[in-house]
Design an enzyme around this catalytic site. Structure first.
Site, mmCIF file in Angstrom:
data_model
loop_
_atom_site.group_PDB
_atom_site.id
_atom_site.type_symbol
_atom_site.label_atom_id
_atom_site.label_comp_id
_atom_site.label_asym_id
_atom_site.label_seq_id
_atom_site.Cartn_x
_atom_site.Cartn_y
_atom_site.Cartn_z
ATOM 1 N N HIS A 31 -5.463 2.970 5.149
ATOM 2 C CA HIS A 31 -3.801 2.924 5.161
ATOM 3 C C HIS A 31 -3.161 4.111 4.644
ATOM 4 C CE1 HIS A 31 -2.515 1.215 0.874
ATOM 5 N NE2 HIS A 31 -3.731 1.806 1.025
ATOM 6 N N TYR A 35 2.321 -2.118 -12.168
ATOM 7 C CA TYR A 35 2.945 -1.519 -11.021
ATOM 8 C C TYR A 35 2.965 -2.428 -9.890
ATOM 9 C CZ TYR A 35 2.768 0.916 -6.557
ATOM 10 O OH TYR A 35 3.073 1.495 -5.079
ATOM 11 N N THR A 75 7.114 3.739 -0.014
ATOM 12 C CA THR A 75 7.394 2.895 -1.418
ATOM 13 C C THR A 75 7.572 3.532 -2.635
ATOM 14 O OG1 THR A 75 5.081 2.866 -2.110
ATOM 15 C CG2 THR A 75 5.670 1.088 -0.504
#
Length: 770
Positions: A367, A498, A511
């Site tokens: 990804h 996180y 993000t």
């Protein structure tokens, strides 16, 4: 060369297949130069369609104000530091603001001029310069729910169904018939969908490249480590075969693969090489492609340019944890010195659909260019389409998921198929001595890696989103505080945590990092584990979740601190790297100019990669800026609790490996009435962590009930009005209070606000920690 299966098997193939075509594309056509840098040009071609209709209207990712970022940096570090450390960080921040910071901010703004995103190139560099194995370090996984029709939960039937639905999704993307993503009416960036299929991560001596064959029309099937391929689309991206024909092809492949004993097949399971260190793998690819027109070079090209890889496993994992491990890294099973686990039946440089012998299915994906949110949309649409197509076979009036003008493959004129090969063909690699040796060493290292990690799951059925929101809490914030409380209960300390927030409301947004450990969350966990009243504990939880919700909203607006600081660091690094200052990025992905989504932000203290694409003038910034040399920066970026919320009813579990040697990787899904969690670690107390979470969820329900009873009856207005008038004859049946309160209590005063952050999760893996 790639060969067809034996004639008796090939004779069973569907009609109209061209058995004379030997490869989907010639080796020198697999990745044209323009496609080696797919982000260097304008975005997807804007053919008339709905998918990219809002792209040109999306705002650019904003560059936050330097002072705001520095204040937020100090705030997220505060719960992780003692007073002396906080003072040292404050001094480093002040030094940064007075000296290097403003200069770097100005350089960042100049660098971002004319680019789609100020962070995009740095993001890709961080992913693509990662040298270690992508297994357990980069690639996350999704575990799909079983097919709701039990009879269809066998391997070949399930795989064929998923393949055809995936092809429908490919067609919808390429023809721009895929409805765009929105969040409460706000359009989201759709660029990543154009990079989902036909994409491969290619290692080189100087980092990896992302290459894409945008015209790919075949899939590769792996079965017992053996490679097969066949065409599934024509040149117009229309589907060539119905599900029955795909199932026939897959059954032929399974039958053929079983003719080779698995111990023998393992000797040629070259997919294991994709798990190697990237520089080692780059050297081995050079061996494979040493002769441009060789058999191995052509076989490698066919794999690289496939739409995706379908992995047909011969095993049936029994438990949820085993299933998760199988989808993430495969199984390791050595028999008589030979690795026969499913870890040999993978190709990690591409998106993989994995189907077990019993029909359990999942997705493992590379990804660099796509976030979990994008793959989640694909997975949920594919899962939905498998159900709708089955319904349509029963009732022809059943709805379809996508509106398409493409022809039904069962009714097409064979002449319209063009030059295609729908007969499955086996790739037969030439196992050169150096390849055989490398395969053995790669498998040994992979087995070590698998053994060094463990997985545990929690399928908590006590309650889910409905109960949490009825108590007035944000579901995501509520679960995040559960992680904080469970960890503190085990170790007595707060660690860097996180969670990604999605920023796809911006052009090419990815993000931002939510730092879940806050002053408020620290106060809550200490209050929870101390001898305090239920009201005090619930009040502390409320404050902590409200803070988390506020942080989530800020990060979704791209106003967090992590991405901005990382970009500033990269600007500094490029400025002092004369080579990088002269060269443009060559890693396959580059940030386009205007008109055109496991990790970026690694800790700079551990970052030794070469960088590029910076201003050409010489800059006098030689010493590392104080903020980046501050020990706090390294601590913040050493993520111990790496989490990601990727919820959808189509998924049973979602997960990834831990981001640090002493950390936990936590993927979770908050469903209406349950919570699914998959936790990985390098053999920390993973099982005990899961048990602590389960105990916490139960205890928190008890506390909430206790507080609710103290506030009043907790009955809904419907029940109250019922009591004001004479009810119907009969005894009222009362539900168990602990089960009914979540449903009947109605919305809490703050529920509407708390639910606003639902859907903002970045659905990303651990590697996105800054």
């Amino acid at each position: 060369m790639p060969t067809s299966l034996n004639e008796s098997l090939a004779s069973q193939q569907p009609p109209n297949s061209d058995t004379g075509r030997s490869s989907p594309r010639a080796i020198n056509q697999a990745f044209p130069p323009a496609e080696r840098e797919p982000l260097a040009a304008d975005g997807p071609d804007r053919k008339p369609g709905i998918t990219y209709a809002s792209q040109d209207k999306l705002p650019k990712l904003p560059i936050p104000e330097l002072e705001d970022t520095c204040l937020k940096y100090q705030a997220v570090l505060a719960p992780l530091q003692n007073q002396r450390e906080q003072q040292e960080t404050a001094a480093a921040v002040q030094d940064f603001l007075k000296h290097d910071g403003p200069e770097l901010q100005a350089r960042l703004k100049k660098y971002a001029t004319g680019k789609t995103s100020y962070i995009e190139q740095f993001w890709y560099d961080s992913y693509l310069n990662f040298d270690n194995s992508v297994v357990l370090n980069l690639n996350p996984f999704f575990l799909l729910e079983d097919d709701p029709t039990p009879a269809r939960n066998n391997q070949v039937t399930r795989a064929a169904s998923l393949v055809v639905s995936a092809l429908c999704f490919v067609r919808a993307v390429r023809k721009e018939e895929l409805p765009p993503d929105t969040l409460r009416g706000t359009p989201l960036d759709m660029y990543q969908y154009s990079r989902l299929f036909g994409t491969a991560r290619l290692p080189t001596e100087n980092g990896c490249q992302i290459a894409q064959d945008s015209g790919s029309r075949h899939i590769v099937v792996l079965c017992k480590g053996q490679f097969y391929w066949f065409d599934v689309l024509d040149d117009s991206s229309d589907i060539l075969m119905i599900e029955k024909d795909v199932a026939l092809n897959l059954q032929v492949i399974v039958d053929d693969a079983e003719q080779t004993p698995i111990q023998e097949a393992a000797k040629g399971a070259l997919g294991v090489l994709s798990t190697e260190n990237r520089k080692v793998w780059a050297g081995l690819r050079d061996v494979l492609t040493r002769e441009e027109d060789s058999n191995n070079a052509e076989c490698l090209s066919i794999v690289d340019s496939a739409l995706f890889v379908l992995c047909l496993d011969y095993t049936e994992p029994k438990t949820g944890a085993e299933l998760c491990g199988n989808m993430l890294c495969g199984t390791s099973e050595v028999v008589k010195g030979v690795q026969i686990g499913t870890c040999t039946n993978r190709w990690y440089d591409k998106m993989q659909i994995i189907v077990c012998k019993n029909g359990s299915a999942g997705i493992n994906f590379e990804h660099t260019g796509v976030d979990g949110h994008t793959v989640l949309r694909m997975a949920s649409d594919v899962y939905t389409d498998t159900i709708l197509r089955f319904a349509k076979s029963i009732n022809g009036q059943a709805p379809s998921l996508w509106t398409s003008t493409s022809p039904d493959p069962s009714k097409r004129d064979p002449e319209s198929f063009g030059d295609v090969s729908t007969t499955p063909r086996k790739l037969e690699w030439e196992m050169l001595p150096e390849l055989s040796t490398a395969l053995r060493f790669a498998e040994t290292r992979l087995a070590d890696l698998i053994q060094q990690n463990e997985f545990q799951i929690l399928e908590f059925a006590g309650y889910g989103k409905h109960f949490i929101t009825s108590m007035g809490f944000s579901p995501d914030a509520f679960v995040q505080m559960a992680f904080q409380a469970a960890y503190y209960g085990l170790y007595g300390r707060v660690e860097s945590t996180y969670e990604p927030a999605m920023t796809k409301a911006f052009l090419h947004g990815r993000t931002e990092a939510i730092r879940s450990a806050t002053i408020e969350s620290t106060d809550f966990v200490k209050t929870f584990w101390a001898d305090n009243s239920p009201q005090q504990k619930v009040d502390a939880l409320k404050k902590a979740t409200q803070k988390h919700t506020a942080l989530t909203k800020e990060c979704a607006k791209a106003l967090g601190q992590d991405r901005h600081l990382y970009a500033l660091y990269c600007v500094w690094q490029r400025a002092v790297d004369e080579e990088g200052a002269e060269a443009a990025s060559s890693n396959g992905y580059s940030s386009p100019v205007d008109g055109s989504s496991s990790s970026p932000p690694q800790s700079p203290s551990n970052n030794t990669r070469s960088t590029s694409s910076s201003p050409s003038h010489k800059v006098p910034l030689r010493q590392m800026p104080a903020l980046f040399s501050d020990p706090g920066y390294d601590r913040l970026n050493t993520t111990i609790i790496s989490t990601s919320n990727c919820g959808n009813p189509a998924l049973r579990h979602f997960g990834f490996g831990p981001s640090s040697a002493d950390g936990f990787g936590i993927g979770y899904i908050i469903k209406d009435d349950s919570i699914s969690i998959c936790i990985s670690s390098k053999h920390r107390q993973t099982k005990r962590f899961v048990e602590s979470l389960e105990a916490y969820f139960g205890e928190m329900k008890r506390l909430l009930r206790s507080v609710k009873k103290g506030e009043g009856t907790g009955r809904s207005r419907v029940r109250e009005s019922e009591q004001e008038k004479r009810g119907p004859r009969g005894r009222v049946i009362k539900a168990d209070a602990q089960d009914s309160e979540g449903v009947l209590a109605g919305k809490g005063d703050d529920q509407e606000d708390d639910e606003e952050d639902d859907g903002l999760g970045g659905c990303e893996s651990f590697f996105l920690s800054a």
